[in-house]
Design a protein around this motif. Structure first.
Motif, short mmCIF file in Angstrom:
data_model
loop_
_atom_site.label_atom_id
_atom_site.label_comp_id
_atom_site.label_asym_id
_atom_site.label_seq_id
_atom_site.Cartn_x
_atom_site.Cartn_y
_atom_site.Cartn_z
N UNK A 22 16.97 42.19 20.38
CA UNK A 22 17.43 42.36 19.01
C UNK A 22 17.26 43.77 18.48
N UNK A 23 16.79 44.70 19.35
CA UNK A 23 16.56 46.05 18.88
C UNK A 23 17.80 46.66 18.25
N UNK A 24 17.68 47.11 17.01
CA UNK A 24 18.79 47.74 16.32
C UNK A 24 19.79 46.76 15.76
N UNK A 25 19.57 45.48 15.95
CA UNK A 25 20.53 44.48 15.45
C UNK A 25 20.28 44.22 13.98
N UNK A 26 21.25 43.64 13.32
CA UNK A 26 21.06 43.27 11.93
C UNK A 26 20.23 41.99 11.85
N UNK A 27 19.91 41.56 10.63
CA UNK A 27 19.01 40.42 10.44
C UNK A 27 19.56 39.16 11.08
N UNK A 28 20.88 38.95 10.98
CA UNK A 28 21.47 37.73 11.56
C UNK A 28 21.32 37.71 13.06
N UNK A 29 21.52 38.87 13.69
CA UNK A 29 21.39 38.92 15.14
C UNK A 29 19.95 38.74 15.57
N UNK A 30 19.02 39.32 14.81
CA UNK A 30 17.60 39.14 15.13
C UNK A 30 17.21 37.68 15.05
N UNK A 31 17.73 37.00 14.03
CA UNK A 31 17.44 35.58 13.90
C UNK A 31 17.99 34.80 15.09
N UNK A 32 19.19 35.17 15.55
CA UNK A 32 19.83 34.46 16.65
C UNK A 32 19.08 34.63 17.96
N UNK A 33 18.32 35.73 18.12
CA UNK A 33 17.62 35.98 19.37
C UNK A 33 16.12 35.74 19.26
N UNK A 34 15.68 35.22 18.12
CA UNK A 34 14.29 34.82 17.98
C UNK A 34 14.13 33.40 18.53
N UNK A 35 13.10 33.19 19.32
CA UNK A 35 12.92 31.87 19.92
C UNK A 35 12.59 30.84 18.85
N UNK A 36 13.34 29.75 18.86
CA UNK A 36 13.14 28.70 17.88
C UNK A 36 13.51 27.34 18.44
N UNK A 37 13.41 26.32 17.61
CA UNK A 37 13.75 24.95 17.98
C UNK A 37 14.85 24.47 17.04
N UNK A 38 15.88 23.84 17.59
CA UNK A 38 17.07 23.45 16.84
C UNK A 38 17.36 21.97 17.09
N UNK A 39 17.64 21.24 16.02
CA UNK A 39 17.89 19.81 16.14
C UNK A 39 19.37 19.49 15.95
N UNK A 40 19.85 18.51 16.71
CA UNK A 40 21.15 17.89 16.51
C UNK A 40 20.89 16.42 16.24
N UNK A 41 21.51 15.89 15.20
CA UNK A 41 21.25 14.49 14.84
C UNK A 41 22.54 13.78 14.46
N UNK A 42 22.67 12.56 14.99
CA UNK A 42 23.81 11.71 14.66
C UNK A 42 23.27 10.29 14.50
N UNK A 43 22.94 9.92 13.26
CA UNK A 43 22.31 8.64 13.01
C UNK A 43 20.92 8.61 13.63
N UNK A 44 20.64 7.57 14.43
CA UNK A 44 19.33 7.45 15.07
C UNK A 44 19.31 8.06 16.47
N UNK A 45 20.30 8.88 16.78
CA UNK A 45 20.41 9.59 18.05
C UNK A 45 20.22 11.08 17.76
N UNK A 46 19.25 11.70 18.43
CA UNK A 46 18.98 13.12 18.15
C UNK A 46 18.46 13.82 19.39
N UNK A 47 18.66 15.13 19.43
CA UNK A 47 18.07 15.95 20.46
C UNK A 47 17.49 17.20 19.81
N UNK A 48 16.51 17.80 20.48
CA UNK A 48 15.98 19.11 20.08
C UNK A 48 16.17 20.07 21.24
N UNK A 49 16.57 21.29 20.90
CA UNK A 49 16.87 22.33 21.88
C UNK A 49 16.13 23.60 21.47
N UNK A 50 15.63 24.35 22.44
CA UNK A 50 15.13 25.69 22.17
C UNK A 50 15.97 26.69 22.94
#
Length: 380
Positions: A22-50
């Protein structure tokens, strides 16, 4: 997949990779390359991705009584994935599975790779795609078809592989209890081998609920690729008929797991269990640019009532029964998973295809696009 290679990774590596990306990137790009956990949910069916390793951290769905369980093995924290050598839930590449003697010849030139499984290369080397930070391109966590798209740029010469490669993976809840995985990769400048695989460990009774020996497995594959003691293919594509590898009819895992060789321990003792590449029926003419989905496997867990049906467009599938999982592998909630605590169904090109001209090609040339499609259909 059998015995993972040791990794010497620290949690600090996450921050260093993210910062470098993310060196030199704007805030949005830095956020996109920061390690995190992301959820997808459809009713009682869900997954988490990092985005560390494009890992599927959890898949939660009901059983036949409506009880929700997480049906993939993994860890509670990203730090545990960084320091692990299990490949739990990861997207592995640039070339999944094994390459004999960590070398191959392409267009008359020899390439030497990083040996991380004895003298062989496993899952792309010690810093394969499972050990890097991916960029989050899009994330829609809810709605009718929630999805996340991740991107990784692999540079020319990374782990010894030729040419730069742009890789995308999209995880999507594409229907009621349907998880779709879309992978594509484009080579730039040089031809290169590409063989991506999704390496989730499945236990339909719930992660940490016990072994999968009572599960029934059906593989739509009449042939397999025999291997030597180091799990390197001999070059044969042999019929399963009359062998313990014949899983064309629904078969309890426990009825066959002690009849097949799944590798060697560090002391040279035989480890029993499946770690076997099957040639999916109808995939003879399939190469890295295939599109047609075919039914690959069905897994059923009688206790929970859950079933998994896998469709994909690749010529092979690696069936692995967690032979090298041990009681000291502690997962979510501190549970010990243990040997045969899960199974993997890794759709793929054939292992060591770069050294076997009779295997379906995994070479992607500039201007071509590698496409790998998978669809997991769950029922209960």
């Amino acid at each position: 997949m059998a015995r993972p290679a040791p990794l010497l990774l620290l949690l600090a590596a996450v921050c260093l990779v993210a910062a470098a990306s993310a060196g030199g990137a704007d805030a949005a790009e830095r956020k996109a390359t920061t390690v995190g956990v992301y959820e997808l949910r459809k009713g009682d069916f869900s997954i988490r991705v990092t985005n560390w390793g494009a890992v599927i951290m959890s898949v939660v769905l009901p059983d036949s009584r409506g009880k929700l369980d997480d049906v993939v093995l993994g860890y509670d924290t990203i730090a545990e994935y960084v320091n692990s050598s299990t490949y739990f839930g990861a997207l592995v590449g640039r070339v999944a599975n094994r390459i004999a003697k960590a070398r191959f010849v392409l267009d008359g030139k020899a390439y030497h790779l990083y040996p991380n499984d004895g003298k062989n290369t496993l899952h792309g080397g010690h810093r394969g795609f499972s050990n890097v930070t991916w960029t989050v391109k899009e994330h829609v966590g809810g709605g009718d078809a929630p999805y996340i798209t991740l991107y990784y740029h692999s540079f020319d010469g990374e782990q010894g592989f030729p040419g730069a490669l742009d890789v995308y993976v999209t995880y999507q809840l594409s229907g009621p209890y349907v998880l779709s995985v879309h992978m594509n990769a484009t080579a730039a400048g040089k031809a290169t081998p590409v063989n991506l695989a999704q390496h989730s460990y499945w236990n339909l009774g719930g992660a940490g609920s016990g072994d999968i020996l009572g599960n029934t497995v059906q593989l739509f594959a009449s042939r397999y690729t025999p291997v030597d003691a180091e799990l390197i293919p001999t070059g044969q594509v042999a019929p399963v008929a009359g062998t313990p590898y014949d899983l064309r009819a629904p078969t309890p895992v426990g009825a066959r797991v002690h009849l097949v060789m799944g590798g060697l321990s560090k002391t040279g003792a035989t480890i029993y269990g499946f770690d076997t590449n099957y040639a999916v029926d109808g995939g003879d003419d399939v190469d890295a640019h295939a599109h047609a989905l075919r039914r690959v496997a069905v897994v059923q867990d009688g206790k929970s009532g859950r079933s998994l049906e896998l469709w994909a467009n690749q010529p092979g599938v690696q069936f692995y029964t967690g032979n090298f999982l041990t009681a000291d592998v502690k997962g979510k909630g501190g549970k010990a998973y243990g040997q045969y605590g899960a199974l993997c169904l890794e759709t793929q090109g054939f292992p060591d295809a770069v050294n076997h001209p009779n295997f379906p090609s995994v070479i992607v040339r500039p201007g071509q696009v590698y496409k790998h499609e998978m669809m997991y259909k769950f029922s209960f």
